[in-house]
Every structure is written in structure tokens, then in C-alpha cells.
Design an enzyme around this catalytic site. Structure first.
Site, PDB file in Angstrom:
ATOM      1  N   ASP A 161       0.830  -1.209   0.000  1.00 55.25           N
ATOM      2  CA  ASP A 161       0.000   0.000   0.000  1.00 55.25           C
ATOM      3  C   ASP A 161       0.863   1.257   0.000  1.00 55.25           C
ATOM      4  O   ASP A 161       0.576   2.228  -0.716  1.00 55.25           O
ATOM      5  CB  ASP A 161      -0.914   0.006   1.247  1.00 55.25           C
ATOM      6  CG  ASP A 161      -1.909  -1.124   1.232  1.00 55.25           C
ATOM      7  OD1 ASP A 161      -2.535  -1.354   0.175  1.00 55.25           O
ATOM      8  OD2 ASP A 161      -2.081  -1.779   2.281  1.00 55.25           O
ATOM      9  N   GLY A 181      18.417  18.611  -3.202  1.00 51.82           N
ATOM     10  CA  GLY A 181      19.670  18.510  -2.486  1.00 51.82           C
ATOM     11  C   GLY A 181      19.530  18.899  -1.030  1.00 51.82           C
ATOM     12  O   GLY A 181      18.450  19.220  -0.540  1.00 51.82           O
ATOM     13  N   ASN A 195      -4.557   5.740  -7.579  1.00 52.85           N
ATOM     14  CA  ASN A 195      -3.374   5.718  -8.432  1.00 52.85           C
ATOM     15  C   ASN A 195      -2.267   4.892  -7.785  1.00 52.85           C
ATOM     16  O   ASN A 195      -2.206   4.754  -6.556  1.00 52.85           O
ATOM     17  CB  ASN A 195      -2.862   7.139  -8.693  1.00 52.85           C
ATOM     18  CG  ASN A 195      -3.884   7.985  -9.422  1.00 52.85           C
ATOM     19  OD1 ASN A 195      -4.690   7.476 -10.186  1.00 52.85           O
ATOM     20  ND2 ASN A 195      -3.873   9.284  -9.160  1.00 52.85           N
ATOM     21  N   GLU A 226       5.888  12.349   6.951  1.00 52.17           N
ATOM     22  CA  GLU A 226       5.454  11.952   5.604  1.00 52.17           C
ATOM     23  C   GLU A 226       4.373  10.881   5.654  1.00 52.17           C
ATOM     24  O   GLU A 226       3.436  10.886   4.842  1.00 52.17           O
ATOM     25  CB  GLU A 226       6.650  11.476   4.781  1.00 52.17           C
ATOM     26  CG  GLU A 226       7.719  12.522   4.552  1.00 52.17           C
ATOM     27  CD  GLU A 226       7.180  13.818   3.966  1.00 52.17           C
ATOM     28  OE1 GLU A 226       6.192  13.779   3.191  1.00 52.17           O
ATOM     29  OE2 GLU A 226       7.737  14.887   4.281  1.00 52.17           O
ATOM     30  N   HIS A 235      -1.007  19.549   5.991  1.00 50.90           N
ATOM     31  CA  HIS A 235      -0.169  20.292   6.923  1.00 50.90           C
ATOM     32  C   HIS A 235      -1.005  21.033   7.953  1.00 50.90           C
ATOM     33  O   HIS A 235      -2.098  21.510   7.665  1.00 50.90           O
ATOM     34  CB  HIS A 235       0.713  21.285   6.161  1.00 50.90           C
ATOM     35  CG  HIS A 235       1.901  20.641   5.527  1.00 50.90           C
ATOM     36  ND1 HIS A 235       2.473  21.077   4.353  1.00 50.90           N
ATOM     37  CD2 HIS A 235       2.641  19.562   5.908  1.00 50.90           C
ATOM     38  CE1 HIS A 235       3.494  20.317   4.044  1.00 50.90           C
ATOM     39  NE2 HIS A 235       3.617  19.386   4.966  1.00 50.90           N
ATOM     40  N   ASP A 340     -16.412  21.554  11.061  1.00 52.87           N
ATOM     41  CA  ASP A 340     -16.384  22.764  10.233  1.00 52.87           C
ATOM     42  C   ASP A 340     -17.726  23.494  10.232  1.00 52.87           C
ATOM     43  O   ASP A 340     -17.768  24.723  10.306  1.00 52.87           O
ATOM     44  CB  ASP A 340     -16.031  22.416   8.786  1.00 52.87           C
ATOM     45  CG  ASP A 340     -14.600  21.941   8.630  1.00 52.87           C
ATOM     46  OD1 ASP A 340     -13.769  22.314   9.479  1.00 52.87           O
ATOM     47  OD2 ASP A 340     -14.331  21.196   7.676  1.00 52.87           O
ATOM     48  N   ALA A 386     -22.889  26.464   6.938  1.00 56.14           N
ATOM     49  CA  ALA A 386     -23.972  25.949   6.105  1.00 56.14           C
ATOM     50  C   ALA A 386     -25.292  26.417   6.705  1.00 56.14           C
ATOM     51  O   ALA A 386     -25.429  26.502   7.927  1.00 56.14           O
ATOM     52  CB  ALA A 386     -23.928  24.417   6.045  1.00 56.14           C
TER      53      ALA A 386
END
Length: 511
Positions: A161, A181, A195, A226, A235, A340, A386
């Protein structure tokens, strides 16, 4: 705020130890390449590689400064340039202008459908032995599995996965994703998708990855960050959170921040771990909320007002029962924190967070949830508010300084500027709802606005204080002696205008 000088010196040291150094960001071209790469400006808002106007330039810099927990001056000062040259993750910080100003700590992307995930290292690091890297990766995954329902298994197949590689320069996922670098982009990862690259994590071989030392780059911390992206976390703008985009330097005895824990549990459930309390009191001022982020109603006639973690309730006869505020999950079992928005559309109340939503009938979940926001065609993720607009009975969402009308299909007419609702704050609202008196109210910060449907603008005399008028808070603690406003939550007889438009709510108005 981390000492910027220390971070800058860290970046210089990193440049020296890598096989090649990332080029420092100094010129206007480099600055705006950076801003575009990390989502602070889009191609449509640029001309010849520069912001199209001063307003766009100032807005982009302000959002960059907000993400970095700096003073939002709108100009690139020394502190801003130091942060821009700090080693960091290669993933975007924001998707649009509206995304940053509505951000509520952690942010969610796509999630895995399953919770049992596999991983394997397909290309090794030159810095550390394979067995040591595998041990580090296992610990980085464990940081997330310890506080969620996720499990991770090391496999030997080439199609796990989550595929892990160490590479330098351009490494097969496009020129825009090439590594630069030592001292620049440390690594990047991909959100879960169908994907083949979905969930994969790539580490820059131009860095010198280490373990258990302040020299070089701590591989465990970078990997754990990561893998947060691999699991669907964006983030965070909380500087002490693992998902903050910039490398903090080696942290002995590392632990996930409560913001990271709340984010992963919002996606996959709590597992064995529990998020800590927020770093600011959830219900300050003797169990009152000076600000709210959500307002809605339920079928039984109650009205609810919530902040990140707690909820107040007003009954159908306009009384605040004893025992409130309560934790959101105690009042609505199965709901996460940091919601939210919410909307009451009889007989259900819908709650929204990131890319997901939940449906409740009164205080019970009505069905199997969460479900994806894609069910609400034409409505974006990460909405701010909303409401059912009492002028026409339509369902509306706001996000930043724009609004959308839900029609059940994609609609090229939306979004539209929220400035059409005259008198509301120019940068958007935190919450909105239609109350039982058929009037629409909007909330921003500590204030609320009563909207007049006949004039299509905010009524004179607003905004007023939300905590005093709606939550029964002590005005002497909040504002000093209160003004004699009467308030709205205590006035339950609707105006003639409200009655008229409530009766006409089934009639379609184009707005």
C-alpha cells in the site's frame, strides 16, 4: 515560535552535509516559485511569474505568514525569508486563498478505505543500513497506529500500500517533484488514492539522514511526518505539531502533538490512544464560550452552538439546560471534534468536517457515517458554514469569502462572492443557521449578525456579542456592563418580514 536564527543555521549546516546544497531562496523569481509550489498563489493569479497585482501579492504573503505563525504584515520581512529557507516537507500547505483563513488546526485530505495497511522499502538509503531504516520506519508507523485503529505490516512485495524510496533529483514522479539537495525539501508523500503512487513516501538522498543525534536530519521524525500525508493528513499550522511543514530539528523522546492525534482519529477512529485537551481552555470564563465555530438546530427544536470541542444547547422553549456545555461526542455520539459546519434540513441535522459528513436525527446518527463530501455535488470540502436561507428555502454553504448553493448537481454559476450578503465580514464567517424564528444569523469571532431578507443585508445595530445573547454568559466577565440590546435569542416572536418570507420559503429565488 521557534528561534528563526537557530533554524536558519540548521539549514546552513544541512546544506554542507548533503551531496549537494539546495539553492537559497533570494530573488523575486525564486520567492514566487516557492509561493506557487506550496499553494500560496495560483497560476491564474500570476503574470510573467509574478503576482498580478499588489492585493494578490499581499494576500499570498499574509497567508504564508499565518501558516508559519508569524506576524501577518503582508510584506516579506527577514523572519519570513528565514522561514522560507528552512528545511521542510515538499507537500503543499494550502489549496486556495480561502483554504488558509478558514483552517482549523489540522486539515484532512483523502483517507484509506481499509485500516490494515502494508509497506515496503523499494529503494534503500545510502546513509543507514537497511535493517536500521526498516526499524525506524516501523517506529514511525507505530506513532500513528498507537493512537488510531490503523495497523501496519512490513511485506516483501513490490506493490505494498505504501511504497518507500530514497532518491535524488528527478526520480520518476515529475519534474515539479524533483528533489533539490541538502537543506531544502527533505521528503514528500502522496495522499491515499487509487493511483499507483497513492500513499507512497519519497526521501531526498541529498540529505544526510541520521538517528538519535542532532546532526544531520532525523529520519524518524521526517518519516512520521510523511506517513501522516500517506494516511491523509494535510499540513497543520500548529508549530509544535508533527504535521507542521517545517523541520524542527532533532526532538529526543518525541511524541505526537494532540493536533496530530485529533487529525488521525478524525479519519480512522481513536483506537487505544486519546487526544489531549486543547492547549487553550475549551470552555473558558466559567463554562462559557466567547466564540463559536458551529450553529445548527435539531428536529426536536433545540438550537446548538459549538466550539472546537464543546457544545451548548438551547431547548425549544429557549432554556439552556443544566450540564452544558458538553463534549461534542457526548451530545452526538460518533461525531469528531473540530467540526467545520452543520445544517438542519428537516428531519436531519448534517455535520461537516474536511472531506466527510455525518447525518443525525436529533442526537442519534441516522445511518452509516461518515460519508464523503462528494455526495454533495457542487459543494467544496472544508466548508466554513452551512444554512437554509429563509428567503428562498435554499441550502447554502460558505467557504472563505465565497458562497455556494447546493442544487444536487455541479453548477458553474457558483461560487459567488459572499459580499452579495451585504454587511457580513469581508473575509468570511465562522458559522450560520436559520433559527426557529425563520431569521438567518451569521457568526464571526465573538460576534453575530442578523440578516434581513427584505433588504438582503445585515440589520442595523449589528454585530452583537454571541456569548451574551445566545449562551447566557455573564456580560460583566466578557464586556463589562452590557448594552440594553434585548438580544435575539430571547425574542422568540418573529417579525412580520420573517413570517412573510417563511411562508414564501418554498418559492425559488435566484441569488
Amino acid at each position: 515560535m521557534m528561534p528563526r536564527l537557530v533554524v536558519l543555521l540548521l539549514g546552513c549546516c544541512l546544506a554542507a552535509v548533503g551531496s549537494m546544497a539546495a539553492e537559497p531562496i533570494e530573488t523575486q523569481e525564486q520567492i514566487w516559485t516557492f509561493m506557487k509550489k506550496y499553494g500560496y498563489i495560483t497560476e491564474e493569479n500570476m503574470v510573467n511569474g509574478m503576482p498580478k497585482d499588489e492585493e494578490t501579492k499581499t494576500k499570498s504573503i499574509t497567508y504564508f505568514q499565518k501558516m508559519g505563525n508569524m506576524t501577518m504584515t503582508g510584506t516579506l520581512d527577514e523572519e519570513s525569508m528565514e522561514l522560507m529557507n528552512t528545511p521542510r516537507c515538499g507537500m503543499k500547505d494550502m489549496e486556495s486563498f480561502a483554504d488558509m483563513m478558514r483552517r482549523k488546526r489540522y486539515a484532512l485530505g483523502p483517507r484509506w478505505r481499509q485500516t490494515d495497511l502494508t509497506w515496503n522499502i523499494l529503494e534503500d538509503s545510502d546513509d543507514l543500513p537497511r535493517a536500521q531504516v526498516e526499524s525506524i520506519m516501523a517506529r514511525a508507523f507505530k506513532a500513528w497506529s498507537d493512537v488510531s485503529t490503523l495497523t501496519f505490516s512490513k511485506v516483501t512485495t513490490n506493490e505494498p500500500d505504501i511504497k518507500i524510496i530514497f532518491a535524488a533529483g528527478e526520480h520518476g514522479d515529475g519534474i515539479e517533484a524533483r528533489f533539490d539537495g541538502g537543506g531544502g525539501v527533505l521528503a514528500h508523500a502522496y495522499f491515499p488514492t487509487s493511483n499507483s503512487i497513492g500513499g507512497d513516501a519519497h526521501f531526498d538522498e541529498g540529505e544526510r539522514f541520521t538517528e538519535g543525534t542532532s546532526t544531520g536530519i532525523n529520519l524518524f521524525q521526517v518519516a512520521a511526518h510523511e506517513f501522516g500525508h500517506s494516511l491523509g493528513l494535510r499540513h497543520s499550522d500548529i508549530e509544535d505539531a508533527l504535521m507542521f511543514p517545517y523541520y524542527r530539528g532533532y526532538v529526543p523522546n518525541f511524541q505526537l502533538h494532540r493536533d496530530d492525534i485529533a487529525g488521525i482519529q478524525a479519519h480512522y477512529g481513536e483506537g487505544n490512544g486519546q487526544p489531549e485537551e486543547p492547549d487553550t481552555p475549551s470552555t473558558p470564563l466559567d463554562n462559557c464560550m466567547p466564540q463559536i465555530s458551529l450553529a445548527t438546530r435539531t428536529e426536536d427544536g433545540s438550537a446548538y452552538f459549538a466550539n472546537e470541542t464543546h457544545v451548548f444547547r438551547r431547548t425549544s422553549n429557549n432554556i439552556i439546560p443544566a450540564g452544558y456545555p458538553k463534549r461534542i461526542g457526548d451530545e452526538f455520539p460518533g461525531l469528531p471534534t473540530n467540526l467545520d459546519a452543520a445544517i438542519f434540513y428537516s428531519p436531519y441535522t448534517y455535520f461537516f468536517k474536511g472531506s466527510q459528513y455525518w447525518r443525525f436525527q436529533n442526537q442519534e446518527m441516522a445511518g452509516t457515517y461518515p460519508r464523503p463530501m462528494s455526495d454533495w455535488r457542487g459543494v467544496p470540502t472544508d466548508v466554513d458554514s452551512a444554512f437554509v436561507w429563509s428567503r428562498n428555502g435554499g441550502i447554502y454553504f460558505t467557504k472563505g469569502n465565497q458562497y455556494y448553493r447546493y442544487t444536487g448537481r455541479e453548477n458553474s454559476f457558483y461560487p459567488q462572492p459572499l459580499s452579495h450578503f451585504r454587511g457580513l465580514p469581508s473575509d468570511g464567517v465562522d458559522a450560520a443557521f436559520q433559527y426557529s424564528n425563520s431569521i438567518t444569523y451569521f457568526f464571526k469571532g465573538s460576534d453575530y449578525y442578523r440578516f434581513n431578507d427584505s433588504t438582503v443585508m445585515v440589520d442595523n445595530g449589528y454585530p452583537l456579542n454571541t456569548a451574551i445573547q445566545w449562551l447566557g454568559c455573564d456580560p460583566n466577565e466578557l464586556l463589562g456592563p452590557p448594552a440594553d440590546t434585548g438580544g435575539d435569542a430571547t425574542v422568540m416572536v418573529p417579525s412580520m418580514v420573517a413570517v412573510l418570507f417563511s411562508a414564501l420559503s418554498a418559492i425559488y429565488y435566484a441569488f
